[in-house]
Design a protein around this motif. Structure first.
Motif, short mmCIF file in Angstrom:
data_model
loop_
_atom_site.label_atom_id
_atom_site.label_comp_id
_atom_site.label_asym_id
_atom_site.label_seq_id
_atom_site.Cartn_x
_atom_site.Cartn_y
_atom_site.Cartn_z
N LEU A 70 -47.83 -69.26 -131.96
CA LEU A 70 -48.38 -68.27 -131.03
C LEU A 70 -47.85 -68.49 -129.62
O LEU A 70 -47.53 -67.54 -128.90
CB LEU A 70 -49.91 -68.34 -131.05
N LEU A 71 -47.76 -69.75 -129.19
CA LEU A 71 -47.26 -70.05 -127.85
C LEU A 71 -45.80 -69.61 -127.69
O LEU A 71 -45.42 -69.02 -126.67
CB LEU A 71 -47.38 -71.55 -127.57
N ASN A 73 -44.26 -67.24 -129.43
CA ASN A 73 -44.21 -65.78 -129.44
C ASN A 73 -44.66 -65.20 -128.10
O ASN A 73 -44.12 -64.20 -127.62
CB ASN A 73 -45.10 -65.23 -130.57
N HIS A 74 -45.66 -65.83 -127.49
CA HIS A 74 -46.13 -65.35 -126.19
C HIS A 74 -45.05 -65.54 -125.13
O HIS A 74 -44.84 -64.66 -124.29
CB HIS A 74 -47.40 -66.10 -125.80
N GLU A 77 -42.46 -62.83 -125.50
CA GLU A 77 -42.90 -61.54 -124.98
C GLU A 77 -42.83 -61.49 -123.46
O GLU A 77 -42.40 -60.49 -122.87
CB GLU A 77 -44.34 -61.27 -125.45
N ILE A 78 -43.24 -62.58 -122.81
CA ILE A 78 -43.21 -62.62 -121.35
C ILE A 78 -41.78 -62.51 -120.83
O ILE A 78 -41.48 -61.71 -119.93
CB ILE A 78 -43.86 -63.91 -120.82
N GLU A 172 -44.60 -69.10 -116.21
CA GLU A 172 -44.56 -69.22 -117.67
C GLU A 172 -44.64 -70.67 -118.12
O GLU A 172 -45.14 -70.97 -119.22
CB GLU A 172 -43.26 -68.61 -118.23
N VAL A 176 -48.30 -70.53 -120.49
CA VAL A 176 -48.21 -70.48 -121.95
C VAL A 176 -49.08 -71.56 -122.61
O VAL A 176 -49.92 -71.24 -123.47
CB VAL A 176 -46.74 -70.58 -122.42
N ILE A 179 -53.09 -71.21 -122.94
CA ILE A 179 -53.77 -70.47 -124.01
C ILE A 179 -54.59 -71.41 -124.88
O ILE A 179 -55.63 -71.03 -125.41
CB ILE A 179 -52.74 -69.70 -124.86
N ASP A 185 -57.24 -65.48 -123.00
CA ASP A 185 -56.12 -64.94 -122.20
C ASP A 185 -55.25 -64.01 -123.01
O ASP A 185 -54.58 -63.13 -122.45
CB ASP A 185 -55.27 -66.09 -121.63
N VAL A 186 -55.20 -64.21 -124.33
CA VAL A 186 -54.39 -63.35 -125.19
C VAL A 186 -55.26 -62.59 -126.19
O VAL A 186 -54.79 -62.16 -127.24
CB VAL A 186 -53.31 -64.17 -125.94
#
Length: 295
Positions: A70-71, A73-74, A77-78, A172, A176, A179, A185-186
């Motif tokens: 997940l981290l 992927n986040h 995206e950023i 970032e 990240v 989270i 936050d997500v």
């Protein structure tokens, strides 16, 4: 068990999980500690598992749906939204996360500092404390990217004409990993790591709580982020009763900590008692595995 015994002809098998092995290895290293709380933050999830006298307290196990995947992927995206499209570059951005991210000990202060640095990006002679350039690999001369100080726009022509492709990582770097402590936050409506640890301990027997607070063991790939141990210790201290000691342990190699526990358990006399042998399987079938491991 059927595949292991019948197709691969195993002599015996032992069904266990990383948390149990980490607890066992911790007991080998700290024999005076009667209880431990294993925090395993890995690829897909973060599990918080209490052990009292070597036994897992199943009713108190907590899971946070935040892991390394997940981290990564986040972060993809950023960066894709702010700079260049990297949604298809999971390997590259996972390496960027590992090389550049850290856990903030003062999130609000770091955010203010990052905002100032974003306005002064690449200014000559400016001392950047957070922002860094990440040089992306070309897989020809450079197989893995690396982090470096930001070069000003007035760099030499030879540097500007380089074929290097870079991205600038600013907030970032710490937003990240944040989270893990604030899943909301997500959009994940769950407790953060420190709150979940405190809640997990509150579900255990009251007599065991002081022991659990003083023996919190961090394992898994996500705990390698710089400042992780200090952040967990500070936040858990805020949740814990004032008369309890809070001790967070970060092993030298948290990624393979459970593996070392398994290697150590392999020479334990209890291994034969905990394992299911081929002879037992041939006599009772898969029932013996279900009974032994409560499947």
């Amino acid at each position: 068990s059927e595949i292991l015994f019948e197709e691969y002809q195993f002599a015996s098998i032992l069904r266990t999980n990383p948390g149990d092995l980490s607890s066992y290895y911790n007991k080998q290293q700290f024999p005076n500690e009667e209880c431990c709380l294993v925090v395993d933050s890995g690829y897909s999830f973060t599990h918080i598992v209490p052990y009292i006298h070597g036994r897992r307290v199943k009713d108190a196990v907590m899971r946070i749906d935040v892991g390394g995947k997940l981290l990564t992927n986040h972060l993809k995206e950023i960066v894709s939204y702010r700079q260049i499209h990297v949604l298809d570059e999971t390997y590259v951005m996972n390496a960027a996360k590992e090389d550049s991210c850290y856990v903030s000990l003062d999130f609000d202060h770091d955010m203010k500092l990052a905002k100032i640095e974003s306005k002064k990006r690449r200014r000559d002679n400016y001392d950047y404390q957070i922002a860094r350039e990440y040089v992306l690999p070309d897989f020809t001369s450079l197989r893995r990217g690396y982090l470096r100080e930001i070069k000003p726009l007035s760099s030499s022509k030879s540097e500007q004409s380089s074929n290097e492709q870079t991205i600038v990582l600013n907030n970032e770097r710490f937003s990240v990993p944040e989270i893990i402590f604030n899943p909301s936050d997500v959009g994940i409506v769950q407790m953060g790591l420190a709150e979940a640890i405190a809640h997990c301990i509150s579900l255990c027997d009251e007599s065991a709580r002081p022991w659990l607070y003083r023996n919190i063991v961090l394992t898994g790939g996500n705990v390698v982020f710089p400042n992780m141990k200090e952040r967990v210790e500070n936040e858990v201290r805020a949740y814990a009763p004032t008369d309890y000691d809070v001790v967070v342990r970060l092993p030298d190699d948290p990624i393979s900590y459970a593996w070392h526990g398994g290697a150590s358990f392999g020479s334990d006399q209890c291994l034969s008692k905990a394992s299911v042998t081929r002879e037992e399987y041939l006599e009772k079938g898969n029932t013996v595995c279900e009974e032994r491991y409560h499947l």
